[in-house]
Motif scaffolding. Structure first.
Motif, PDB file in Angstrom:
ATOM      1  N   TRP A   1       1.878   3.501  10.392  1.00 35.69           N
ATOM      2  CA  TRP A   1       1.177   2.291  10.817  1.00 35.69           C
ATOM      3  C   TRP A   1       2.103   1.070  10.736  1.00 35.69           C
ATOM      4  O   TRP A   1       2.139   0.248  11.655  1.00 35.69           O
ATOM      5  N   ILE A   2       2.882   0.962   9.647  1.00 28.42           N
ATOM      6  CA  ILE A   2       3.813  -0.159   9.502  1.00 28.42           C
ATOM      7  C   ILE A   2       4.818  -0.152  10.661  1.00 28.42           C
ATOM      8  O   ILE A   2       5.113  -1.206  11.245  1.00 28.42           O
ATOM      9  N   VAL A   3       5.331   1.002  11.009  1.00 27.33           N
ATOM     10  CA  VAL A   3       6.268   1.105  12.129  1.00 27.33           C
ATOM     11  C   VAL A   3       5.580   0.690  13.426  1.00 27.33           C
ATOM     12  O   VAL A   3       6.162  -0.037  14.242  1.00 27.33           O
ATOM     13  N   SER A   4       4.330   1.102  13.611  1.00 30.37           N
ATOM     14  CA  SER A   4       3.610   0.722  14.832  1.00 30.37           C
ATOM     15  C   SER A   4       3.372  -0.786  14.898  1.00 30.37           C
ATOM     16  O   SER A   4       3.413  -1.372  15.972  1.00 30.37           O
ATOM     17  N   VAL A   5       3.142  -1.411  13.759  1.00 30.22           N
ATOM     18  CA  VAL A   5       3.006  -2.872  13.723  1.00 30.22           C
ATOM     19  C   VAL A   5       4.328  -3.521  14.124  1.00 30.22           C
ATOM     20  O   VAL A   5       4.358  -4.470  14.911  1.00 30.22           O
ATOM     21  N   ALA A   6       5.428  -2.990  13.599  1.00 32.86           N
ATOM     22  CA  ALA A   6       6.746  -3.541  13.928  1.00 32.86           C
ATOM     23  C   ALA A   6       7.049  -3.410  15.420  1.00 32.86           C
ATOM     24  O   ALA A   6       7.590  -4.337  16.031  1.00 32.86           O
ATOM     25  N   LEU A   7       6.699  -2.282  15.999  1.00 31.77           N
ATOM     26  CA  LEU A   7       7.010  -2.048  17.409  1.00 31.77           C
ATOM     27  C   LEU A   7       6.142  -2.880  18.349  1.00 31.77           C
ATOM     28  O   LEU A   7       6.607  -3.337  19.387  1.00 31.77           O
ATOM     29  N   THR A   8       4.872  -3.062  17.980  1.00 29.08           N
ATOM     30  CA  THR A   8       3.940  -3.764  18.870  1.00 29.08           C
ATOM     31  C   THR A   8       3.813  -5.250  18.563  1.00 29.08           C
ATOM     32  O   THR A   8       3.287  -5.999  19.376  1.00 29.08           O
ATOM     33  N   LYS A   9       4.240  -5.648  17.355  1.00 28.70           N
ATOM     34  CA  LYS A   9       4.028  -7.017  16.856  1.00 28.70           C
ATOM     35  C   LYS A   9       2.533  -7.355  16.842  1.00 28.70           C
ATOM     36  O   LYS A   9       2.134  -8.511  16.940  1.00 28.70           O
TER      37      LYS A   9
ATOM     38  N   VAL B   1       4.163   5.901  -5.271  1.00 28.88           N
ATOM     39  CA  VAL B   1       4.256   6.060  -6.728  1.00 28.88           C
ATOM     40  C   VAL B   1       3.299   7.152  -7.195  1.00 28.88           C
ATOM     41  O   VAL B   1       3.666   8.019  -7.998  1.00 28.88           O
ATOM     42  N   ILE B   2       2.090   7.130  -6.681  1.00 23.19           N
ATOM     43  CA  ILE B   2       1.113   8.169  -7.052  1.00 23.19           C
ATOM     44  C   ILE B   2       1.589   9.537  -6.578  1.00 23.19           C
ATOM     45  O   ILE B   2       1.526  10.517  -7.319  1.00 23.19           O
ATOM     46  N   ALA B   3       2.098   9.597  -5.358  1.00 24.25           N
ATOM     47  CA  ALA B   3       2.524  10.874  -4.777  1.00 24.25           C
ATOM     48  C   ALA B   3       3.671  11.520  -5.541  1.00 24.25           C
ATOM     49  O   ALA B   3       3.746  12.748  -5.639  1.00 24.25           O
ATOM     50  N   LEU B   4       4.567  10.708  -6.075  1.00 25.23           N
ATOM     51  CA  LEU B   4       5.756  11.252  -6.731  1.00 25.23           C
ATOM     52  C   LEU B   4       5.633  11.343  -8.251  1.00 25.23           C
ATOM     53  O   LEU B   4       6.575  11.770  -8.914  1.00 25.23           O
TER      54      LEU B   4
ATOM     55  N   VAL C   1       0.843  -1.203   0.000  1.00 22.20           N
ATOM     56  CA  VAL C   1       0.000   0.000   0.000  1.00 22.20           C
ATOM     57  C   VAL C   1       0.876   1.251   0.000  1.00 22.20           C
ATOM     58  O   VAL C   1       0.646   2.187  -0.779  1.00 22.20           O
ATOM     59  N   TYR C   2       1.899   1.269   0.855  1.00 20.49           N
ATOM     60  CA  TYR C   2       2.822   2.407   0.951  1.00 20.49           C
ATOM     61  C   TYR C   2       3.508   2.681  -0.391  1.00 20.49           C
ATOM     62  O   TYR C   2       3.578   3.826  -0.841  1.00 20.49           O
ATOM     63  N   VAL C   3       4.007   1.634  -1.026  1.00 19.16           N
ATOM     64  CA  VAL C   3       4.693   1.802  -2.308  1.00 19.16           C
ATOM     65  C   VAL C   3       3.729   2.327  -3.369  1.00 19.16           C
ATOM     66  O   VAL C   3       4.059   3.242  -4.129  1.00 19.16           O
TER      67      VAL C   3
ATOM     68  N   TRP D   1       0.585  11.329  -0.845  1.00 20.70           N
ATOM     69  CA  TRP D   1       1.787  11.526  -0.019  1.00 20.70           C
ATOM     70  C   TRP D   1       1.429  11.418   1.461  1.00 20.70           C
ATOM     71  O   TRP D   1       2.074  10.701   2.226  1.00 20.70           O
ATOM     72  N   PHE D   2       0.375  12.105   1.860  1.00 25.45           N
ATOM     73  CA  PHE D   2      -0.066  12.064   3.259  1.00 25.45           C
ATOM     74  C   PHE D   2      -0.489  10.650   3.651  1.00 25.45           C
ATOM     75  O   PHE D   2      -0.096  10.150   4.706  1.00 25.45           O
ATOM     76  N   ALA D   3      -1.272  10.002   2.794  1.00 25.61           N
ATOM     77  CA  ALA D   3      -1.726   8.637   3.080  1.00 25.61           C
ATOM     78  C   ALA D   3      -0.544   7.674   3.157  1.00 25.61           C
ATOM     79  O   ALA D   3      -0.532   6.754   3.986  1.00 25.61           O
ATOM     80  N   ALA D   4       0.465   7.870   2.313  1.00 31.39           N
ATOM     81  CA  ALA D   4       1.661   7.020   2.361  1.00 31.39           C
ATOM     82  C   ALA D   4       2.395   7.204   3.687  1.00 31.39           C
ATOM     83  O   ALA D   4       2.866   6.227   4.287  1.00 31.39           O
TER      84      ALA D   4
END
Length: 132
Positions: free
Chosen positions: A114-122, A89-92, A83-85, A105-108
């Motif tokens: 969110w991805i970082v929060s998933v990594a931190l909390t598992k 792509v759309i943003a750039l 989703v981020y990628v 860009w904002f949504a990315a």
């Protein structure tokens, strides 16, 4: 000399910081009409950083014996990455309308957070778990 888990984790976290800050500034500059974001370094360096990011992520997952099948948080991160990628792509893409690029860009950036929060909390919900 074997590379230990903590060293690769630091490399991964550094690559995350570089990748996200690079995307933030490249997107910000592109939305403001700066021409430097189309230069060779601006197009090449993110690929180098993201390659280090991906390789270190694979090494960490292998070290933990984590797979999308046995670690739901990893599945969530992989889906979030796609989703981020896509949003990035759309943003750039300069041919898109400014409002569309700004929203992507904002949504990315929110997706990256969110991805970082998933990594931190598992937790596959990441910061969205607070809403559940």
């Amino acid at each position: 000399m074997p590379i230990d888990y903590s060293t690769v984790k630091i490399v991964h976290q550094t690559a995350v910081a570089l990748s996200l800050s690079g995307f933030f500034f490249r997107g910000w500059a592109a939305l403001r009409g700066a021409h430097g974001v189309a230069g060779r370094a601006a197009k090449t360096l993110p690929h180098v950083v993201d390659t280090v990011l991906l390789l270190s992520a694979l090494w960490l997952a292998w070290s933990l014996r984590a797979t999308p099948g046995n670690a739901p948080w990893l599945t969530a991160k992989v889906i979030g990455l796609f989703v981020y990628v896509g949003l990035g792509v759309i943003a750039l893409r300069p041919t898109r309308p400014l409002a569309v690029r700004a929203a992507a860009w904002f949504a990315a950036l929110v997706t990256a957070g969110w991805i970082v929060s998933v990594a931190l909390t598992k937790n596959p919900l990441g910061f969205l778990a607070a809403l559940a």
